[in-house]
Design a protein around this motif. Structure first.
Motif, PDB file in Angstrom:
ATOM      1  N   UNK A  11       0.693  -0.770   0.051  1.00 46.99           N
ATOM      2  CA  UNK A  11       0.335  -0.016  -0.165  1.00 46.99           C
ATOM      3  C   UNK A  11       0.892   1.006  -0.457  1.00 46.99           C
ATOM      4  N   UNK A  12       0.908   1.449  -0.744  1.00 47.95           N
ATOM      5  CA  UNK A  12       1.889   3.577  -1.348  1.00 47.95           C
ATOM      6  C   UNK A  12       0.333   4.496  -0.021  1.00 47.95           C
ATOM      7  N   UNK A  13       0.026   5.066   0.732  1.00 46.73           N
ATOM      8  CA  UNK A  13      -0.603   5.606   1.242  1.00 46.73           C
ATOM      9  C   UNK A  13       0.238   7.188   0.434  1.00 46.73           C
ATOM     10  N   UNK A  14       0.585   7.740   0.244  1.00 50.55           N
ATOM     11  CA  UNK A  14       0.888   9.141  -0.489  1.00 50.55           C
ATOM     12  C   UNK A  14       0.492   9.322  -1.686  1.00 50.55           C
ATOM     13  N   UNK A  39     -12.347   1.675  -1.633  1.00 50.81           N
ATOM     14  CA  UNK A  39     -13.788   1.648   0.132  1.00 50.81           C
ATOM     15  C   UNK A  39     -14.943   1.269  -1.856  1.00 50.81           C
ATOM     16  N   UNK A  40     -14.965   1.574  -2.709  1.00 47.73           N
ATOM     17  CA  UNK A  40     -16.216   1.566  -2.829  1.00 47.73           C
ATOM     18  C   UNK A  40     -16.781   0.110  -3.815  1.00 47.73           C
ATOM     19  N   UNK A  41     -16.304  -0.590  -3.743  1.00 48.75           N
ATOM     20  CA  UNK A  41     -16.464  -2.186  -3.565  1.00 48.75           C
ATOM     21  C   UNK A  41     -16.677  -2.754  -2.186  1.00 48.75           C
ATOM     22  N   UNK A  42     -16.445  -1.862  -1.155  1.00 53.88           N
ATOM     23  CA  UNK A  42     -16.753  -2.403  -0.104  1.00 53.88           C
ATOM     24  C   UNK A  42     -17.810  -2.460   0.580  1.00 53.88           C
ATOM     25  N   UNK A  43     -18.549  -0.408  -0.317  1.00 50.69           N
ATOM     26  CA  UNK A  43     -19.400   0.280  -0.004  1.00 50.69           C
ATOM     27  C   UNK A  43     -20.008  -0.031   1.555  1.00 50.69           C
ATOM     28  N   UNK A  44     -18.910   0.668   2.607  1.00 47.10           N
ATOM     29  CA  UNK A  44     -18.237   0.789   3.419  1.00 47.10           C
ATOM     30  C   UNK A  44     -17.147   1.579   4.281  1.00 47.10           C
ATOM     31  N   UNK A  45     -16.780   2.206   5.486  1.00 44.54           N
ATOM     32  CA  UNK A  45     -16.295   3.166   5.188  1.00 44.54           C
ATOM     33  C   UNK A  45     -14.756   2.671   4.879  1.00 44.54           C
ATOM     34  N   UNK A  46     -13.920   4.325   4.892  1.00 42.73           N
ATOM     35  CA  UNK A  46     -12.961   3.609   4.477  1.00 42.73           C
ATOM     36  C   UNK A  46     -12.459   3.031   5.516  1.00 42.73           C
ATOM     37  N   UNK A  47     -11.512   2.003   5.328  1.00 39.39           N
ATOM     38  CA  UNK A  47     -10.530   1.605   6.112  1.00 39.39           C
ATOM     39  C   UNK A  47      -9.341   2.367   6.480  1.00 39.39           C
ATOM     40  N   UNK A  48      -8.475   1.988   7.723  1.00 37.98           N
ATOM     41  CA  UNK A  48      -7.581   2.429   7.952  1.00 37.98           C
ATOM     42  C   UNK A  48      -6.131   1.727   7.256  1.00 37.98           C
ATOM     43  N   UNK A  49      -4.770   3.184   6.759  1.00 38.55           N
ATOM     44  CA  UNK A  49      -4.112   2.202   6.064  1.00 38.55           C
ATOM     45  C   UNK A  49      -3.549   0.867   6.379  1.00 38.55           C
ATOM     46  N   UNK A  50      -3.053   0.795   7.909  1.00 33.84           N
ATOM     47  CA  UNK A  50      -2.971  -0.827   8.185  1.00 33.84           C
ATOM     48  C   UNK A  50      -3.707  -1.966   7.979  1.00 33.84           C
ATOM     49  N   UNK A  52      -5.574  -2.244   4.720  1.00 34.24           N
ATOM     50  CA  UNK A  52      -5.144  -2.199   3.381  1.00 34.24           C
ATOM     51  C   UNK A  52      -5.041  -3.196   2.237  1.00 34.24           C
ATOM     52  N   UNK A  53      -4.144  -4.329   3.550  1.00 33.03           N
ATOM     53  CA  UNK A  53      -3.570  -5.800   2.417  1.00 33.03           C
ATOM     54  C   UNK A  53      -4.567  -6.585   2.991  1.00 33.03           C
ATOM     55  N   UNK A  54      -5.704  -6.413   4.029  1.00 29.01           N
ATOM     56  CA  UNK A  54      -6.605  -7.564   4.436  1.00 29.01           C
ATOM     57  C   UNK A  54      -8.252  -7.350   3.726  1.00 29.01           C
ATOM     58  N   UNK A  55      -7.933  -5.862   3.258  1.00 31.55           N
ATOM     59  CA  UNK A  55      -8.889  -5.733   2.850  1.00 31.55           C
ATOM     60  C   UNK A  55      -9.168  -5.339   1.373  1.00 31.55           C
ATOM     61  N   UNK A  56      -7.468  -6.078   0.691  1.00 31.97           N
ATOM     62  CA  UNK A  56      -7.463  -6.586  -1.445  1.00 31.97           C
ATOM     63  C   UNK A  56      -7.712  -8.375  -1.231  1.00 31.97           C
ATOM     64  N   UNK A  57      -6.955  -8.347  -0.072  1.00 29.42           N
ATOM     65  CA  UNK A  57      -7.505  -9.946   0.257  1.00 29.42           C
ATOM     66  C   UNK A  57      -8.854 -10.586   0.275  1.00 29.42           C
ATOM     67  N   UNK A  58     -10.074  -9.546   0.815  1.00 29.95           N
ATOM     68  CA  UNK A  58     -11.029  -9.885   0.365  1.00 29.95           C
ATOM     69  C   UNK A  58     -11.454  -9.543  -0.531  1.00 29.95           C
ATOM     70  N   UNK A  59     -11.336  -8.566  -1.171  1.00 30.18           N
ATOM     71  CA  UNK A  59     -12.096  -8.216  -2.466  1.00 30.18           C
ATOM     72  C   UNK A  59     -10.764  -8.975  -3.359  1.00 30.18           C
TER      73      UNK A  59
END
Length: 92
Positions: A11-14, A39-50, A52-59
């Motif tokens: 994840x590149x935060x910048x 975040x659009x794909x999950x239709x939920x609140x924005x996740x924290x930077x740490x 992002x990897x778990x979110x990527x795995x889910x999606x």
């Protein structure tokens, strides 16, 4: 020309993107998805930077299916040529 899963790069935060790759045989294809698109794909609140990897795995299945579609359509950009996914790529 079938793409298969590659690796999660990070994840590149910048830049607000997640970098990953896909494989076309022995060739690694660089890919990126915007965090806004995830975040659009999950239709939920924005996740924290740490998270992002778990979110990527889910999606991952949905992300990689869309990346494969863009690859088949030769919608590559950048240098080196790769796949960039944005929120608009997931709107129907």
């Amino acid at each position: 020309m079938t793409l298969t899963s590659g690796r999660y790069i990070g994840h590149e935060y910048d830049r607000m993107i997640v970098l990953f790759s896909m494989q076309d045989g022995g060739k690694e294809i660089p890919c990126a998805i915007s965090t806004t698109a995830m975040d659009y794909l999950e239709r939920g609140p924005q996740v924290r930077p740490e998270q992002r990897e778990a979110q990527f795995v889910r999606l991952r299945d949905r992300i990689e299916a869309r990346a494969a579609s863009k690859y088949r359509a030769t919608e590559l950009e950048g240098d080196p040529r790769g796949i960039v996914l944005r929120g608009i790529d997931f709107r129907t």
